[in-house]
Design a protein around this motif. Structure first.
Motif, PDB file in Angstrom:
ATOM      1  N   ILE A   1      19.139 -56.463  88.355  1.00 28.87           N
ATOM      2  CA  ILE A   1      18.459 -57.316  88.105  1.00 28.87           C
ATOM      3  C   ILE A   1      17.476 -57.957  87.932  1.00 28.87           C
ATOM      4  N   LYS A   2      16.873 -58.674  86.683  1.00 33.80           N
ATOM      5  CA  LYS A   2      15.270 -58.395  86.904  1.00 33.80           C
ATOM      6  C   LYS A   2      15.718 -60.828  87.017  1.00 33.80           C
ATOM      7  N   ASN A   3      14.058 -60.903  87.445  1.00 33.85           N
ATOM      8  CA  ASN A   3      13.780 -62.300  87.310  1.00 33.85           C
ATOM      9  C   ASN A   3      15.054 -63.196  88.514  1.00 33.85           C
ATOM     10  N   TYR A   4      15.660 -62.277  89.421  1.00 37.40           N
ATOM     11  CA  TYR A   4      16.161 -63.237  90.476  1.00 37.40           C
ATOM     12  C   TYR A   4      15.049 -62.877  92.019  1.00 37.40           C
ATOM     13  N   ILE A   5      15.688 -63.914  92.757  1.00 33.21           N
ATOM     14  CA  ILE A   5      14.781 -63.618  94.194  1.00 33.21           C
ATOM     15  C   ILE A   5      15.972 -62.366  94.967  1.00 33.21           C
ATOM     16  N   TYR A   6      16.469 -61.486  94.156  1.00 31.09           N
ATOM     17  CA  TYR A   6      17.298 -60.780  94.306  1.00 31.09           C
ATOM     18  C   TYR A   6      17.129 -59.313  93.626  1.00 31.09           C
ATOM     19  N   PRO A   7      16.842 -57.769  93.979  1.00 28.54           N
ATOM     20  CA  PRO A   7      17.325 -57.368  93.059  1.00 28.54           C
ATOM     21  C   PRO A   7      18.398 -56.623  93.057  1.00 28.54           C
ATOM     22  N   VAL A   8      18.966 -56.892  93.084  1.00 27.37           N
ATOM     23  CA  VAL A   8      20.418 -56.881  92.709  1.00 27.37           C
ATOM     24  C   VAL A   8      21.610 -58.054  92.294  1.00 27.37           C
ATOM     25  N   ILE A   9      21.891 -58.395  91.953  1.00 24.59           N
ATOM     26  CA  ILE A   9      23.604 -59.058  91.225  1.00 24.59           C
ATOM     27  C   ILE A   9      24.877 -58.599  92.125  1.00 24.59           C
ATOM     28  N   SER A  10      26.277 -59.351  92.146  1.00 22.63           N
ATOM     29  CA  SER A  10      27.529 -58.627  92.991  1.00 22.63           C
ATOM     30  C   SER A  10      28.166 -59.044  91.447  1.00 22.63           C
ATOM     31  N   VAL A  11      28.840 -58.141  91.365  1.00 18.03           N
ATOM     32  CA  VAL A  11      29.823 -58.069  90.049  1.00 18.03           C
ATOM     33  C   VAL A  11      31.094 -57.412  90.427  1.00 18.03           C
ATOM     34  N   ARG A  12      31.770 -57.290  89.600  1.00 16.70           N
ATOM     35  CA  ARG A  12      33.253 -57.067  89.560  1.00 16.70           C
ATOM     36  C   ARG A  12      34.261 -56.624  88.302  1.00 16.70           C
ATOM     37  N   THR A  13      35.043 -55.952  87.871  1.00 12.31           N
ATOM     38  CA  THR A  13      36.315 -56.212  86.519  1.00 12.31           C
ATOM     39  C   THR A  13      37.125 -56.558  86.583  1.00 12.31           C
ATOM     40  N   ARG A  14      37.380 -57.290  85.704  1.00 13.31           N
ATOM     41  CA  ARG A  14      37.962 -58.363  85.508  1.00 13.31           C
ATOM     42  C   ARG A  14      39.413 -58.205  85.668  1.00 13.31           C
ATOM     43  N   GLY A  15      39.613 -57.047  85.865  1.00 16.92           N
ATOM     44  CA  GLY A  15      41.086 -56.124  86.265  1.00 16.92           C
ATOM     45  C   GLY A  15      41.429 -54.812  86.939  1.00 16.92           C
ATOM     46  N   ALA A  16      42.254 -54.808  86.947  1.00 15.89           N
ATOM     47  CA  ALA A  16      41.819 -53.776  87.718  1.00 15.89           C
ATOM     48  C   ALA A  16      42.003 -51.903  86.519  1.00 15.89           C
ATOM     49  N   VAL A  17      41.006 -51.256  86.983  1.00 19.82           N
ATOM     50  CA  VAL A  17      40.721 -49.852  85.794  1.00 19.82           C
ATOM     51  C   VAL A  17      41.693 -49.178  87.005  1.00 19.82           C
ATOM     52  N   PRO A  18      41.408 -47.935  86.079  1.00 23.01           N
ATOM     53  CA  PRO A  18      43.065 -46.724  86.445  1.00 23.01           C
ATOM     54  C   PRO A  18      41.321 -46.040  87.725  1.00 23.01           C
ATOM     55  N   LYS A  19      42.185 -45.349  88.522  1.00 24.26           N
ATOM     56  CA  LYS A  19      42.072 -44.791  89.884  1.00 24.26           C
ATOM     57  C   LYS A  19      40.816 -44.006  90.015  1.00 24.26           C
ATOM     58  N   LYS A  20      41.009 -43.112  88.324  1.00 25.81           N
ATOM     59  CA  LYS A  20      40.505 -42.371  88.533  1.00 25.81           C
ATOM     60  C   LYS A  20      39.115 -42.359  87.264  1.00 25.81           C
ATOM     61  N   LEU A  21      38.923 -43.310  87.047  1.00 24.86           N
ATOM     62  CA  LEU A  21      37.131 -44.069  86.707  1.00 24.86           C
ATOM     63  C   LEU A  21      36.372 -44.815  87.578  1.00 24.86           C
ATOM     64  N   ILE A  22      37.123 -44.868  88.545  1.00 27.52           N
ATOM     65  CA  ILE A  22      36.204 -45.869  89.461  1.00 27.52           C
ATOM     66  C   ILE A  22      34.644 -44.846  89.330  1.00 27.52           C
ATOM     67  N   PHE A  23      34.480 -43.721  90.332  1.00 26.38           N
ATOM     68  CA  PHE A  23      33.326 -43.594  90.094  1.00 26.38           C
ATOM     69  C   PHE A  23      32.587 -43.111  89.140  1.00 26.38           C
ATOM     70  N   ASP A  24      33.138 -42.945  87.487  1.00 28.98           N
ATOM     71  CA  ASP A  24      32.621 -42.893  86.387  1.00 28.98           C
ATOM     72  C   ASP A  24      31.476 -44.218  86.549  1.00 28.98           C
ATOM     73  N   CYS A  25      32.731 -45.693  86.592  1.00 31.26           N
ATOM     74  CA  CYS A  25      32.286 -47.064  86.408  1.00 31.26           C
ATOM     75  C   CYS A  25      31.336 -46.731  86.677  1.00 31.26           C
ATOM     76  N   MET A  26      30.952 -46.831  88.253  1.00 38.19           N
ATOM     77  CA  MET A  26      29.762 -46.724  88.869  1.00 38.19           C
ATOM     78  C   MET A  26      28.464 -46.173  88.457  1.00 38.19           C
ATOM     79  N   ASN A  27      28.812 -44.521  88.146  1.00 37.54           N
ATOM     80  CA  ASN A  27      27.614 -44.126  87.505  1.00 37.54           C
ATOM     81  C   ASN A  27      27.625 -44.038  86.357  1.00 37.54           C
ATOM     82  N   ILE A  28      28.290 -45.502  85.771  1.00 35.27           N
ATOM     83  CA  ILE A  28      27.308 -46.405  84.468  1.00 35.27           C
ATOM     84  C   ILE A  28      27.088 -47.665  85.250  1.00 35.27           C
ATOM     85  N   LEU A  29      27.669 -48.388  86.484  1.00 32.52           N
ATOM     86  CA  LEU A  29      26.961 -49.737  86.524  1.00 32.52           C
ATOM     87  C   LEU A  29      25.371 -49.193  87.421  1.00 32.52           C
ATOM     88  N   LYS A  30      25.135 -47.743  87.756  1.00 31.25           N
ATOM     89  CA  LYS A  30      23.762 -47.534  88.682  1.00 31.25           C
ATOM     90  C   LYS A  30      23.034 -47.736  87.705  1.00 31.25           C
TER      91      LYS A  30
END
Length: 127
Positions: free
Chosen positions: A59-88
């Motif tokens: 995150i830009k313009n914040y006192i910390y370089p990152v901010i916490s996020v989560r999925t609003r619901g459950a995603v298929p377990k097989k997609l977790i690493f792909d989601c992480m690659n997008i979020l990074k």
């Protein structure tokens, strides 16, 4: 050929070790559960496991370089690493509020990634 798996139920504090045996074609035998919710959980966990993903994004313009996020619901377990690659690769700009959408419909899962904390200009001015 039958194959089996022990699934520890997380629905209630009992933590039943539920035995799931697949007789083929997803014809399951489920044993050692103590309630219907546990049986349902074991079946879903065996056939199509899902997870809530909680992590951080830049995150830009914040006192910390990152901010916490989560999925609003459950995603298929097989997609977790792909989601992480997008979020990074995601970087947002503040201010943000709790529940703001960071990534809409991640990987066409129907699930949004949202912020779990927020800040406004007052947080920055108090530094």
């Amino acid at each position: 050929m039958m194959c089996g798996k022990i699934i520890t139920c997380i629905i209630c504090p009992l933590g039943c070790a539920i035995e799931v045996t697949d007789k083929g074609d997803n014809n399951l035998i489920i044993r050692k559960y103590q309630c219907k919710r546990g049986k349902k959980y074991a079946e879903e966990e065996y056939l199509a496991p899902t997870r809530i993903l909680a992590t951080t994004v830049k995150i830009k313009n914040y006192i910390y370089p990152v901010i916490s996020v989560r999925t609003r619901g459950a995603v298929p377990k097989k997609l977790i690493f792909d989601c992480m690659n997008i979020l990074k690769k995601v970087e947002i700009e503040g201010p943000v509020s709790v529940g703001d959408i960071v990534v809409e419909n991640i990987l066409n899962s129907g699930i949004d990634v949202i912020t779990t904390s927020g800040y406004n200009k007052r947080h920055i001015n108090n530094l």
